[in-house]
Design a protein around this motif. Structure first.
Motif, PDB file in Angstrom:
ATOM      1  N   ALA A  13     -73.858 -28.029  48.486  1.00 13.12           N
ATOM      2  CA  ALA A  13     -73.285 -29.284  47.989  1.00 13.12           C
ATOM      3  C   ALA A  13     -72.037 -29.693  48.784  1.00 13.12           C
ATOM      4  CB  ALA A  13     -72.931 -29.154  46.508  1.00 13.12           C
ATOM      5  N   ASP A  14     -71.278 -28.700  49.272  1.00 13.42           N
ATOM      6  CA  ASP A  14     -70.081 -29.030  50.063  1.00 13.42           C
ATOM      7  C   ASP A  14     -70.476 -29.755  51.355  1.00 13.42           C
ATOM      8  OD1 ASP A  14     -67.970 -28.198  48.501  1.00 13.42           O
ATOM      9  OD2 ASP A  14     -68.032 -26.135  49.239  1.00 13.42           O
ATOM     10  N   VAL A  15     -71.566 -29.286  51.973  1.00 10.80           N
ATOM     11  CA  VAL A  15     -72.029 -29.921  53.216  1.00 10.80           C
ATOM     12  C   VAL A  15     -72.494 -31.350  52.916  1.00 10.80           C
ATOM     13  CG1 VAL A  15     -73.815 -29.843  55.016  1.00 10.80           C
ATOM     14  CG2 VAL A  15     -72.682 -27.729  54.307  1.00 10.80           C
ATOM     15  N   LEU A 127     -56.168 -17.258  51.729  1.00 11.96           N
ATOM     16  CA  LEU A 127     -56.469 -16.669  53.034  1.00 11.96           C
ATOM     17  C   LEU A 127     -57.458 -17.549  53.802  1.00 11.96           C
ATOM     18  CD1 LEU A 127     -55.368 -13.934  54.038  1.00 11.96           C
ATOM     19  CD2 LEU A 127     -57.584 -12.934  53.443  1.00 11.96           C
ATOM     20  N   ARG A 128     -58.505 -18.023  53.091  1.00 15.54           N
ATOM     21  CA  ARG A 128     -59.542 -18.834  53.753  1.00 15.54           C
ATOM     22  C   ARG A 128     -58.980 -20.136  54.298  1.00 15.54           C
ATOM     23  NH1 ARG A 128     -64.176 -21.860  50.439  1.00 15.54           N
ATOM     24  NH2 ARG A 128     -62.427 -23.292  50.191  1.00 15.54           N
ATOM     25  N   ASP A 129     -58.176 -20.825  53.446  1.00 11.62           N
ATOM     26  CA  ASP A 129     -57.700 -22.160  53.833  1.00 11.62           C
ATOM     27  C   ASP A 129     -56.304 -22.132  54.440  1.00 11.62           C
ATOM     28  OD1 ASP A 129     -60.054 -23.005  52.816  1.00 11.62           O
ATOM     29  OD2 ASP A 129     -59.253 -23.825  50.949  1.00 11.62           O
ATOM     30  N   ASP A 158     -71.221  -9.460  40.891  1.00 15.34           N
ATOM     31  CA  ASP A 158     -69.806  -9.083  40.928  1.00 15.34           C
ATOM     32  C   ASP A 158     -69.325  -9.016  42.371  1.00 15.34           C
ATOM     33  OD1 ASP A 158     -67.317  -8.089  40.630  1.00 15.34           O
ATOM     34  OD2 ASP A 158     -67.915  -6.158  39.778  1.00 15.34           O
ATOM     35  N   ASN A 159     -68.408  -9.912  42.717  1.00 12.08           N
ATOM     36  CA  ASN A 159     -67.896  -9.954  44.092  1.00 12.08           C
ATOM     37  C   ASN A 159     -66.467  -9.430  44.166  1.00 12.08           C
ATOM     38  OD1 ASN A 159     -67.828 -10.467  46.834  1.00 12.08           O
ATOM     39  ND2 ASN A 159     -67.295 -12.628  46.606  1.00 12.08           N
ATOM     40  N   SER A 160     -66.178  -8.401  43.356  1.00 10.46           N
ATOM     41  CA  SER A 160     -64.827  -7.825  43.411  1.00 10.46           C
ATOM     42  C   SER A 160     -64.715  -6.834  44.557  1.00 10.46           C
ATOM     43  CB  SER A 160     -64.507  -7.062  42.119  1.00 10.46           C
ATOM     44  OG  SER A 160     -64.898  -7.810  41.021  1.00 10.46           O
ATOM     45  N   GLY A 161     -65.863  -6.408  45.061  1.00  7.82           N
ATOM     46  CA  GLY A 161     -65.850  -5.388  46.111  1.00  7.82           C
ATOM     47  C   GLY A 161     -65.992  -6.004  47.496  1.00  7.82           C
ATOM     48  N   THR A 162     -66.694  -5.277  48.362  1.00  6.21           N
ATOM     49  CA  THR A 162     -66.829  -5.746  49.750  1.00  6.21           C
ATOM     50  C   THR A 162     -67.995  -6.737  49.858  1.00  6.21           C
ATOM     51  OG1 THR A 162     -68.403  -4.003  50.260  1.00  6.21           O
ATOM     52  CG2 THR A 162     -66.069  -3.496  50.628  1.00  6.21           C
TER      53      THR A 162
HETATM   54  N1  LIG Z   1     -66.285  -9.634  48.943  1.00  7.65           N
HETATM   55  C1  LIG Z   1     -65.397 -10.290  49.683  1.00  7.65           C
HETATM   56  N2  LIG Z   1     -64.453  -9.633  50.369  1.00  7.65           N
HETATM   57  C2  LIG Z   1     -63.528 -10.292  51.107  1.00  7.65           C
HETATM   58  N3  LIG Z   1     -63.471 -11.626  51.235  1.00  7.65           N
HETATM   59  C3  LIG Z   1     -64.398 -12.338  50.579  1.00  7.65           C
HETATM   60  C4  LIG Z   1     -65.409 -11.727  49.766  1.00  7.65           C
HETATM   61  N4  LIG Z   1     -66.177 -12.699  49.230  1.00  7.65           N
HETATM   62  C5  LIG Z   1     -65.676 -13.870  49.670  1.00  7.65           C
HETATM   63  N5  LIG Z   1     -64.619 -13.649  50.487  1.00  7.65           N
HETATM   64  C6  LIG Z   1     -63.826 -14.692  51.160  1.00  7.65           C
HETATM   65  O1  LIG Z   1     -63.284 -15.535  50.167  1.00  7.65           O
HETATM   66  C7  LIG Z   1     -63.233 -16.874  50.656  1.00  7.65           C
HETATM   67  C8  LIG Z   1     -63.924 -17.793  49.644  1.00  7.65           C
HETATM   68  O2  LIG Z   1     -65.295 -17.519  49.666  1.00  7.65           O
HETATM   69  P1  LIG Z   1     -66.342 -18.706  49.769  1.00  7.65           P
HETATM   70  O3  LIG Z   1     -65.871 -19.720  50.758  1.00  7.65           O
HETATM   71  O4  LIG Z   1     -67.683 -18.101  49.948  1.00  7.65           O
HETATM   72  O5  LIG Z   1     -66.189 -19.238  48.290  1.00  7.65           O
HETATM   73  P2  LIG Z   1     -66.879 -20.454  47.604  1.00  7.65           P
HETATM   74  O6  LIG Z   1     -67.064 -20.066  46.197  1.00  7.65           O
HETATM   75  O7  LIG Z   1     -68.054 -20.912  48.401  1.00  7.65           O
HETATM   76  O8  LIG Z   1     -65.702 -21.521  47.724  1.00  7.65           O
HETATM   77  P3  LIG Z   1     -65.766 -23.097  47.429  1.00  7.65           P
HETATM   78  O9  LIG Z   1     -66.023 -23.250  45.977  1.00  7.65           O
HETATM   79  O10 LIG Z   1     -64.388 -23.536  47.831  1.00  7.65           O
HETATM   80  O11 LIG Z   1     -66.864 -23.653  48.282  1.00  7.65           O
HETATM   81  C9  LIG Z   1     -63.874 -16.882  52.033  1.00  7.65           C
HETATM   82  O12 LIG Z   1     -62.884 -16.847  53.008  1.00  7.65           O
HETATM   83  C10 LIG Z   1     -64.681 -15.594  52.038  1.00  7.65           C
HETATM   84  O13 LIG Z   1     -64.831 -15.064  53.342  1.00  7.65           O
END
Ligand SMILES: Nc1ncnc2c1ncn2[C@@H]1O[C@H](COP(=O)(O)OP(=O)(O)OP(=O)(O)O)[C@@H](O)[C@H]1O
Ligand SMILES: CC(C)(COP(=O)(O)OP(=O)(O)OC[C@H]1O[C@@H](n2cnc3c(N)ncnc32)[C@H](O)[C@@H]1O)[C@@H](O)C(=O)NCCC(=O)NCCS
Length: 221
Positions: A13-15, A127-129, A158-162
């Motif tokens: 959707a962002d694209v 960090l991303r932005d 769960d995306n709390s890890g790697t």
């Molecule tokens: N497991 C992880 N470990 C480290 N960094 C992560 C992990 N998952 C996501 N990130 C980082 O967190 C940031 C946000 O992730 P992403 O852009 O995928 O989120 P999003 O939900 O698509 O965001 P948006 O809603 O803004 O589109 C990115 O820089 C991504 O690389």
């Protein structure tokens, strides 16, 4: 990011939200009418940074922007989904940041929420932005909290890890999905009314489902 781990087609959707405001589109014309010529860069493209600063700090203006962009994005998503169906894809992922807020969650087969704590979400966004805590917080505060999104989920990853750990969860989810769909997919493709019936069933059951009570305020519409 989830798109990178998913083996099938992804509709982002962002694209699409960027495409519907490219120079020459109705979307961009409406934005200029609403926000003025100043919202354009010298080359005629949208000044996204400027618009972001405005709408992520002013709910009324964000609603106006959403009312311009969201219908166009929803239509573009619908067209993409139909294209994937015609292209005999079994399923596709709709990667929609505002899936719950915009109500699109009612139109999908499964709601998957990729979860981490609000603190980690904020850190990763900064960090991303390369943004400040205030900038990142104003963006996150424009959406319902991630803990409320979980209430709508059929599946929580769960995306709390790697990222590797997330990728493994996606693999398991896709494996399960493949098993669930099984031969029914082929039946639906050969006999389109089976697809139609199953879509009507999914949509009807979602529409009957009440909004979970923990979410009290829709922040975007
Ligand atoms: N497991 C992880 N470990 C480290 N960094 C992560 C992990 N998952 C996501 N990130 C980082 O967190 C940031 C946000 O992730 P992403 O852009 O995928 O989120 P999003 O939900 O698509 O965001 P948006 O809603 O803004 O589109 C990115 O820089 C991504 O690389
Ligand atoms: C305000 C805009 C120009 C800022 O552009 P910018 O390039 O700085 O950010 P980008 O578009 O990459 O958005 C990044 C993230 O911000 C969040 N976000 C974007 N728009 C919104 C919104 N209206 N409400 C809440 N969160 C939003 C989403 O998590 C999105 O993934 C842009 O975000 C926009 O046009 N937003 C309205 C369209 C929209 O809602 N897009 C989200 C998916 S449909």
């Amino acid at each position: 990011m989830i798109a990178a781990f998913f083996p099938g087609p992804v509709v982002d959707a962002d694209v699409l939200a960027r495409e519907v405001v490219l120079p020459g589109t109705k979307g961009l014309k409406k934005i200029v009418k609403e926000f003025g010529d100043d919202i354009l860069l010298p080359d005629g493209t949208l000044d996204r940074k400027k618009l972001g600063t405005i709408v992520f700090n002013d709910e009324a203006k964000r609603k106006k922007l959403n009312a311009i962009v969201h219908p166009a994005v929803r239509w573009a998503m619908f067209v993409k989904v139909i294209q994937h169906w015609v292209g005999s894809e079994k399923y596709c992922v709709l990667d929609v940041p505002l899936l719950i807020e915009g109500g699109v969650w009612r139109w999908v087969g499964k709601v998957v929420v990729v979860y981490c704590s609000a603190e980690l979400q904020l850190q990763r966004l900064m960090l991303r932005d390369n943004s400040s805590i205030d900038e990142a917080s104003s963006r996150l505060n424009s959406q319902i909290p991630i803990s409320d999104k979980v209430v709508y989920a059929n599946v929580v990853l769960d995306n709390s890890g790697t990222q590797q750990e997330l990728s493994e969860q996606v693999d398991k989810f896709v494996e399960k999905l493949d098993k669930e769909i099984g031969w029914l997919w082929w039946l639906g493709y050969i006999l389109p009314f089976v697809s139609l019936l199953s879509a009507v069933w999914v949509l009807a059951s979602r529409r009957l489902r009440k909004r979970p009570v923990r979410v009290q305020k829709d922040k975007t519409n």
